[in-house]
Scaffold this motif. Structure first.
Motif, short mmCIF file in Angstrom:
data_model
loop_
_atom_site.label_atom_id
_atom_site.label_comp_id
_atom_site.label_asym_id
_atom_site.label_seq_id
_atom_site.Cartn_x
_atom_site.Cartn_y
_atom_site.Cartn_z
N GLY A 95 0.77 -1.23 0.00
CA GLY A 95 0.00 0.00 0.00
C GLY A 95 0.80 1.28 0.00
N GLY A 96 2.02 1.25 0.52
CA GLY A 96 2.82 2.48 0.62
C GLY A 96 3.07 3.10 -0.74
N PHE A 97 3.43 2.25 -1.69
CA PHE A 97 3.75 2.76 -3.04
C PHE A 97 2.54 3.46 -3.64
CE2 PHE A 97 6.08 2.80 -6.94
CZ PHE A 97 5.14 2.65 -7.95
N GLN A 98 1.36 2.87 -3.46
CA GLN A 98 0.16 3.43 -4.07
C GLN A 98 -0.26 4.73 -3.38
OE1 GLN A 98 0.42 0.13 -3.17
NE2 GLN A 98 0.95 -0.47 -5.27
N VAL A 99 0.01 4.82 -2.06
CA VAL A 99 -0.31 6.09 -1.36
C VAL A 99 0.44 7.21 -2.07
CG1 VAL A 99 0.09 7.44 0.75
CG2 VAL A 99 -0.78 5.09 0.90
N PHE A 100 1.72 6.96 -2.37
CA PHE A 100 2.54 8.02 -2.96
C PHE A 100 2.24 8.23 -4.43
CE2 PHE A 100 5.01 9.72 0.38
CZ PHE A 100 4.91 8.75 1.36
N GLY A 216 12.60 -3.15 -4.31
CA GLY A 216 11.72 -2.02 -4.60
C GLY A 216 12.53 -0.82 -5.03
N GLY A 217 11.84 0.29 -5.23
CA GLY A 217 12.53 1.54 -5.54
C GLY A 217 13.09 1.61 -6.94
N LEU A 218 12.70 0.65 -7.79
CA LEU A 218 13.14 0.68 -9.20
C LEU A 218 11.90 0.75 -10.09
CD1 LEU A 218 16.07 -1.90 -9.14
CD2 LEU A 218 16.22 0.60 -9.21
N SER A 219 12.16 0.93 -11.40
CA SER A 219 11.04 1.16 -12.32
C SER A 219 10.21 2.36 -11.86
CB SER A 219 10.16 -0.10 -12.40
OG SER A 219 9.28 0.01 -13.50
N VAL A 220 10.95 3.40 -11.46
CA VAL A 220 10.31 4.64 -10.97
C VAL A 220 10.71 5.83 -11.85
CG1 VAL A 220 9.96 3.92 -8.59
CG2 VAL A 220 12.18 4.86 -9.27
N GLY A 221 11.07 5.51 -13.10
CA GLY A 221 11.44 6.58 -14.04
C GLY A 221 12.92 6.65 -14.33
N GLU A 222 13.71 5.83 -13.66
CA GLU A 222 15.16 5.85 -13.93
C GLU A 222 15.44 5.19 -15.28
OE1 GLU A 222 13.62 3.72 -12.01
OE2 GLU A 222 14.50 1.74 -12.28
N GLY A 248 7.21 -4.02 -10.09
CA GLY A 248 6.82 -3.03 -11.09
C GLY A 248 7.53 -3.15 -12.43
N VAL A 249 8.10 -4.34 -12.69
CA VAL A 249 8.88 -4.49 -13.93
C VAL A 249 8.24 -5.56 -14.80
CG1 VAL A 249 11.09 -5.26 -14.86
CG2 VAL A 249 11.00 -3.70 -12.92
N GLY A 250 8.00 -5.10 -16.09
CA GLY A 250 7.35 -6.01 -16.96
C GLY A 250 7.48 -5.77 -18.43
N SER A 251 8.34 -4.86 -18.94
CA SER A 251 8.47 -4.86 -20.41
C SER A 251 9.35 -6.06 -20.78
CB SER A 251 9.12 -3.56 -20.88
OG SER A 251 10.39 -3.41 -20.26
N PRO A 252 9.18 -6.60 -22.00
CA PRO A 252 9.93 -7.81 -22.39
C PRO A 252 11.43 -7.68 -22.18
CG PRO A 252 8.21 -7.41 -23.98
CD PRO A 252 8.20 -6.23 -23.04
N ASP A 253 12.02 -6.55 -22.55
CA ASP A 253 13.48 -6.43 -22.39
C ASP A 253 13.87 -6.43 -20.92
OD1 ASP A 253 12.17 -3.93 -22.23
OD2 ASP A 253 14.05 -2.87 -22.54
N VAL A 269 1.82 -3.45 -14.63
CA VAL A 269 0.50 -3.16 -15.20
C VAL A 269 0.60 -2.92 -16.71
CG1 VAL A 269 -0.45 -2.22 -13.06
CG2 VAL A 269 0.77 -0.71 -14.65
N LEU A 270 1.84 -2.89 -17.22
CA LEU A 270 2.07 -2.52 -18.63
C LEU A 270 1.18 -3.29 -19.62
CD1 LEU A 270 4.07 -0.70 -20.40
CD2 LEU A 270 5.31 -2.84 -20.77
N PRO A 271 1.20 -4.66 -19.59
CA PRO A 271 0.45 -5.38 -20.64
C PRO A 271 -1.04 -5.09 -20.62
CG PRO A 271 1.21 -6.89 -18.92
CD PRO A 271 1.87 -5.58 -18.66
N THR A 272 -1.62 -4.97 -19.45
CA THR A 272 -3.06 -4.70 -19.37
C THR A 272 -3.33 -3.22 -19.66
OG1 THR A 272 -2.65 -4.65 -16.97
CG2 THR A 272 -3.82 -6.57 -17.84
N ARG A 273 -2.45 -2.35 -19.19
CA ARG A 273 -2.67 -0.90 -19.40
C ARG A 273 -2.56 -0.56 -20.89
NH1 ARG A 273 0.55 2.93 -15.50
NH2 ARG A 273 -1.07 2.19 -14.10
N ILE A 274 -1.51 -1.02 -21.57
CA ILE A 274 -1.37 -0.62 -22.98
C ILE A 274 -2.42 -1.32 -23.86
CG2 ILE A 274 1.09 -0.06 -22.73
CD1 ILE A 274 1.75 -2.66 -24.19
#
Ligand SMILES: CCCSCc1cc(N)cc2c(=O)[nH]c(N)nc12
Ligand SMILES: [Zn+2]
Length: 373
Positions: A95-100, A216-222, A248-253, A269-274
């Motif tokens: 839940g912490g990640f989603q709060v932010f 955690g703390g990755l796939s946050v825009g870096e 939070g990591v899910g692109s094929p590469d 969420v990438l595959p369902t979101r796109i």
């Protein structure tokens, strides 16, 4: 024991591992991609379809279910498995990640996080103990410790203080964990992009002997090369005989590069979101189905895919449905994207079995294109 990781084999060509995660709701072959079902549903898919496409575990969200319909209601339904009619494994984020990422007016203290609901503005509060209470009520097989995912970029001093607090919160989660035999609690390693902070976070958490560890703390825009560098020095800080989950990591590469570096679990969420805007992952790279060039294209989304969508429908038809805002169009692209990633991980596991994951990555990128995002 709620969750037991069985390390089957390590790839001789890379740091990848083949494993099995045994849970009270079935066994999961790793490395695994986990579909996200934020509000107790994998958007537009039935549980039968999620099973049919090959998913052995899905994710759901403490934050969203706490706000709506409330974890007490889900508990009255007998827990999340019966509430959503999913009898395989469930992992819940804390839940912490989603709060932010979702709420306004957040105030973070040693005690926990005060915030306003993004739904109705109600003043709410989540502490490590509250996050555990909610996940206990949901009855997930794997729970995540309550953490702060620092923003990117952020000052070194902020990340240091935040990471140290996340370690203290992890200990509080462990102390308030009252069902270790039914639900496994995973610790979440933080530390930003700093090797020393990552080392300290991993040391703090491994001293608490969790059954599994998330990064955690990755796939946050870096940039991706920074993410992969952080994995290079963080994964060795974690025990070999326990599962590693890259959040939070899910692109094929990223899935391929993460598996090569010894990651066992992924979610995104990438595959369902796109899929909802008609972007489709195929063996030749991404395609946007609304593009006029598919108007008279009576071939499948992906000629190399044997999923329900690709066996029964054409690009022209799916384009028509998306242009007409027909819900069935979203269902067809969602099914295919999830199937694509679940199958990709099946091929990754086969390549690990054959000690050739680096070769497989090169073959995949030759077709898919080097820079997927
Ligand atoms: C259902 C969503 C699960 S993953 C969400 C997520 C995604 C990313 N990228 C990072 C984090 C993190 O650092 N901590 C936590 N709890 N969650 C994270
Ligand atoms: Zn398909």
């Amino acid at each position: 024991m709620a969750v037991r990781y069985e390390l089957i084999k390590t790839c001789k060509q890379s740091g990848a591992r083949l494993g099995k995660l045994h849970t009270p709701h079935g066994t999961i072959d790793t490395p695994v991609f986990m579909p996200v079902g934020t509000q107790a549903t994998v958007k537009s898919m039935s549980p039968e379809e999620v099973k049919e496409l090959g998913a052995q575990i899905i994710l759901s969200n403490t934050y969203h279910l706490f706000l709506r319909p409330g974890h007490e209601l889900v508990q009255q339904a007998g827990g999340l498995h019966s509430f959503m009619n999913w009898d395989r494994a469930i992992l819940t984020d804390s839940g912490g990640f989603q709060v932010f990422s979702l709420s306004e007016n957040r105030k973070i203290t040693e005690e926990g996080v005060q915030f306003r609901s993004h739904l109705n503005g109600d003043k709410l509060f989540i502490s490590p103990e509250k996050a555990m209470e909610i996940q206990n009520a949901l009855g997930s097989d794997i729970m995540m410790a309550f953490d702060e995912c620092p923003p990117y970029p952020a000052e070194y001093e902020y990340i240091k203080a935040s990471t140290e607090r996340t370690s203290r919160w992890a200990e509080r989660c462990l102390k308030s964990h009252n069902r270790p035999e039914d639900q496994a609690l995973f610790g979440i390693v933080q530390g930003g992009m700093h090797e020393e902070l990552r080392r300290q976070s991993a040391a703090d958490l491994t001293s608490l002997d969790f059954p599994g560890y998330a990064i955690g703390g990755l796939s946050v825009g870096e940039p991706k090369d920074i993410m992969f560098r952080v994995l290079d020095f963080t994964v060795p800080f974690l025990p070999q005989h326990k599962p590693r989950y890259l959040m939070g990591v899910g692109s094929p590469d990223a899935l391929l590069e993460g598996a090569i570096r010894g990651i066992d679990m992924f979610d995104c969420v990438l595959p369902t979101r796109i899929a909802r805007n008609g972007t489709v992952m195929t063996s030749q790279g991404r395609l946007v189905i609304r593009n006029a060039k598919y108007m008279n294209d009576f071939t499948p989304l992906d000629p190399n895919c044997d999923c329900y969508t690709c066996k029964n429908y054409t690009r022209a038809y799916i384009r028509h449905l998306h242009k007409a805002d027909e819900i069935f169009g979203v269902r067809l692209t969602t099914y295919h994207n999830l199937y694509f990633l679940v199958q990709l991980m099946k091929r990754v596991r086969q390549a690990i079995m054959e000690d050739r994951l680096l070769d497989f990555r090169d073959e995949f990128f030759d077709q898919y294109g080097l820079h997927d995002n």
